[in-house]
Design a protein around this motif. Sequence first.
Motif, short mmCIF file in Angstrom:
data_model
loop_
_atom_site.label_atom_id
_atom_site.label_comp_id
_atom_site.label_asym_id
_atom_site.label_seq_id
_atom_site.Cartn_x
_atom_site.Cartn_y
_atom_site.Cartn_z
N ALA A 174 0.83 -1.19 0.00
CA ALA A 174 0.00 0.00 0.00
C ALA A 174 0.88 1.25 0.00
N ARG A 175 1.93 1.24 0.81
CA ARG A 175 2.85 2.39 0.83
C ARG A 175 3.54 2.55 -0.52
N LEU A 176 3.95 1.43 -1.10
CA LEU A 176 4.61 1.46 -2.40
C LEU A 176 3.66 2.00 -3.46
N ASP A 177 2.41 1.54 -3.43
CA ASP A 177 1.42 2.03 -4.40
C ASP A 177 1.19 3.53 -4.22
N ALA A 178 1.12 3.98 -2.97
CA ALA A 178 0.92 5.41 -2.71
C ALA A 178 2.11 6.21 -3.20
N THR A 179 3.33 5.71 -2.95
CA THR A 179 4.53 6.39 -3.41
C THR A 179 4.57 6.43 -4.93
N GLN A 180 4.21 5.33 -5.58
CA GLN A 180 4.20 5.30 -7.05
C GLN A 180 3.17 6.28 -7.60
N ALA A 181 2.03 6.39 -6.94
CA ALA A 181 1.01 7.33 -7.38
C ALA A 181 1.51 8.77 -7.24
N GLN A 182 2.20 9.07 -6.12
CA GLN A 182 2.76 10.41 -5.92
C GLN A 182 3.81 10.72 -6.97
N VAL A 183 4.68 9.74 -7.26
CA VAL A 183 5.72 9.93 -8.27
C VAL A 183 5.09 10.15 -9.64
N ALA A 184 4.07 9.37 -9.97
CA ALA A 184 3.40 9.52 -11.26
C ALA A 184 2.74 10.90 -11.35
N GLN A 185 2.12 11.34 -10.24
CA GLN A 185 1.48 12.65 -10.24
C GLN A 185 2.52 13.75 -10.42
N LYS A 186 3.61 13.69 -9.68
CA LYS A 186 4.68 14.70 -9.80
C LYS A 186 5.26 14.68 -11.21
N LEU A 187 5.44 13.48 -11.77
CA LEU A 187 5.97 13.37 -13.13
C LEU A 187 5.02 14.01 -14.14
N MET A 188 3.72 13.81 -13.96
CA MET A 188 2.74 14.43 -14.86
C MET A 188 2.77 15.95 -14.72
N GLU A 189 2.87 16.45 -13.49
CA GLU A 189 2.95 17.89 -13.27
C GLU A 189 4.20 18.46 -13.92
N HIS A 190 5.31 17.77 -13.73
CA HIS A 190 6.57 18.23 -14.32
C HIS A 190 6.48 18.20 -15.85
N THR A 191 5.85 17.17 -16.39
CA THR A 191 5.69 17.07 -17.84
C THR A 191 4.83 18.23 -18.36
N ARG A 192 3.75 18.56 -17.67
CA ARG A 192 2.91 19.69 -18.09
C ARG A 192 3.69 21.00 -18.03
N GLU A 193 4.43 21.20 -16.94
CA GLU A 193 5.22 22.43 -16.81
C GLU A 193 6.27 22.52 -17.91
N THR A 194 6.94 21.39 -18.16
CA THR A 194 7.97 21.38 -19.20
C THR A 194 7.36 21.66 -20.56
N ASN A 195 6.21 21.04 -20.84
CA ASN A 195 5.55 21.28 -22.13
C ASN A 195 5.12 22.73 -22.26
N ALA A 196 4.66 23.33 -21.16
CA ALA A 196 4.27 24.75 -21.19
C ALA A 196 5.48 25.62 -21.47
N ILE A 197 6.60 25.32 -20.85
CA ILE A 197 7.83 26.09 -21.09
C ILE A 197 8.29 25.93 -22.53
N ILE A 198 8.23 24.71 -23.04
CA ILE A 198 8.64 24.46 -24.44
C ILE A 198 7.72 25.21 -25.40
N ASP A 199 6.40 25.18 -25.12
CA ASP A 199 5.47 25.93 -25.98
C ASP A 199 5.76 27.42 -25.93
N SER A 200 6.09 27.92 -24.75
CA SER A 200 6.43 29.34 -24.62
C SER A 200 7.67 29.66 -25.44
N PHE A 201 8.68 28.80 -25.37
CA PHE A 201 9.89 29.01 -26.17
C PHE A 201 9.58 28.96 -27.66
N ARG A 202 8.71 28.06 -28.05
CA ARG A 202 8.34 27.97 -29.48
C ARG A 202 7.65 29.25 -29.94
N GLN A 203 6.75 29.78 -29.10
CA GLN A 203 6.07 31.02 -29.45
C GLN A 203 7.07 32.17 -29.55
#
Length: 108
Positions: free
Chosen positions: A11-40
Amino acid sequence: MESDFRKEMDARLDATQAQVAQKLMEHTRETNAIIDSFRQEAQQFRSELADMKVEMRVQFAKIDARFDSMQATMERAIAEVVKWAVGLFIAAMIAFLTVITFVLNHAS
Protein backbone atom coordinates in the motif's frame (compact mmCIF):
# COMPACT_ATOMS: atom_id res chain seq x y z
CA MET A 1 1.70 -10.97 10.52
CA GLU A 2 3.98 -11.14 7.57
CA SER A 3 0.97 -10.87 5.30
CA ASP A 4 -0.16 -7.66 7.01
CA PHE A 5 3.35 -6.26 6.73
CA ARG A 6 3.44 -7.13 3.05
CA LYS A 7 0.04 -5.53 2.46
CA GLU A 8 1.12 -2.39 4.33
CA MET A 9 4.34 -2.18 2.32
CA ASP A 10 2.45 -2.76 -0.96
CA ALA A 11 0.00 0.00 0.00
CA ARG A 12 2.85 2.39 0.83
CA LEU A 13 4.61 1.46 -2.40
CA ASP A 14 1.42 2.03 -4.40
CA ALA A 15 0.92 5.41 -2.71
CA THR A 16 4.53 6.39 -3.41
CA GLN A 17 4.20 5.30 -7.05
CA ALA A 18 1.01 7.33 -7.38
CA GLN A 19 2.76 10.41 -5.92
CA VAL A 20 5.72 9.93 -8.27
CA ALA A 21 3.40 9.52 -11.26
CA GLN A 22 1.48 12.65 -10.24
CA LYS A 23 4.68 14.70 -9.80
CA LEU A 24 5.97 13.37 -13.13
CA MET A 25 2.74 14.43 -14.86
CA GLU A 26 2.95 17.89 -13.27
CA HIS A 27 6.57 18.23 -14.32
CA THR A 28 5.69 17.07 -17.84
CA ARG A 29 2.91 19.69 -18.09
CA GLU A 30 5.22 22.43 -16.81
CA THR A 31 7.97 21.38 -19.20
CA ASN A 32 5.55 21.28 -22.13
CA ALA A 33 4.27 24.75 -21.19
CA ILE A 34 7.83 26.09 -21.09
CA ILE A 35 8.64 24.46 -24.44
CA ASP A 36 5.47 25.93 -25.98
CA SER A 37 6.43 29.34 -24.62
CA PHE A 38 9.89 29.01 -26.17
CA ARG A 39 8.34 27.97 -29.48
CA GLN A 40 6.07 31.02 -29.45
CA GLU A 41 9.01 33.29 -28.65
CA ALA A 42 11.07 31.66 -31.40
CA GLN A 43 8.24 32.16 -33.89
CA GLN A 44 7.91 35.80 -32.85
CA PHE A 45 11.68 36.22 -33.17
CA ARG A 46 11.59 34.68 -36.66
CA SER A 47 8.82 37.08 -37.62
CA GLU A 48 10.75 40.07 -36.28
CA LEU A 49 13.88 38.83 -38.03
CA ALA A 50 12.01 38.58 -41.33
CA ASP A 51 10.71 42.14 -40.84
CA MET A 52 14.25 43.33 -40.10
CA LYS A 53 15.54 41.63 -43.26
CA VAL A 54 12.91 43.41 -45.36
CA GLU A 55 13.73 46.73 -43.69
CA MET A 56 17.45 46.19 -44.26
CA ARG A 57 16.85 45.40 -47.93
CA VAL A 58 14.90 48.65 -48.30
CA GLN A 59 17.67 50.60 -46.57
CA PHE A 60 20.37 48.95 -48.70
CA ALA A 61 18.36 49.77 -51.84
CA LYS A 62 18.27 53.42 -50.76
CA ILE A 63 22.01 53.39 -50.07
CA ASP A 64 22.70 51.77 -53.45
CA ALA A 65 20.62 54.47 -55.15
CA ARG A 66 22.64 57.15 -53.35
CA PHE A 67 25.91 55.53 -54.40
CA ASP A 68 24.71 55.36 -58.00
CA SER A 69 23.82 59.06 -57.84
CA MET A 70 27.19 59.88 -56.29
CA GLN A 71 29.00 57.85 -58.94
CA ALA A 72 27.22 59.71 -61.74
CA THR A 73 28.05 63.03 -60.08
CA MET A 74 31.69 62.03 -59.64
CA GLU A 75 31.95 60.96 -63.28
CA ARG A 76 30.59 64.32 -64.43
CA ALA A 77 32.95 66.16 -62.07
CA ILE A 78 35.98 64.15 -63.24
CA ALA A 79 35.07 64.82 -66.88
CA GLU A 80 34.81 68.54 -66.10
CA VAL A 81 38.20 68.56 -64.32
CA VAL A 82 39.87 66.69 -67.19
CA LYS A 83 38.35 69.13 -69.68
CA TRP A 84 39.70 72.11 -67.71
CA ALA A 85 43.12 70.49 -67.24
CA VAL A 86 43.45 69.79 -70.96
CA GLY A 87 42.23 73.32 -71.80
CA LEU A 88 44.70 74.92 -69.38
CA PHE A 89 47.53 72.76 -70.73
CA ILE A 90 46.74 73.79 -74.29
CA ALA A 91 46.49 77.48 -73.28
CA ALA A 92 49.79 77.24 -71.39
CA MET A 93 51.51 75.63 -74.38
CA ILE A 94 50.18 78.37 -76.69
CA ALA A 95 51.35 81.06 -74.25
CA PHE A 96 54.74 79.35 -73.91
CA LEU A 97 55.20 79.11 -77.68
CA THR A 98 54.15 82.74 -78.08
CA VAL A 99 56.61 83.97 -75.47
CA ILE A 100 59.47 81.80 -76.81
CA THR A 101 58.78 82.97 -80.37
CA PHE A 102 58.73 86.60 -79.28
CA VAL A 103 61.92 86.22 -77.23
CA LEU A 104 63.80 84.38 -80.00
CA ASN A 105 62.69 86.86 -82.68
CA HIS A 106 63.81 89.85 -80.64
CA ALA A 107 66.99 88.37 -79.20
CA SER A 108 69.19 89.40 -82.05
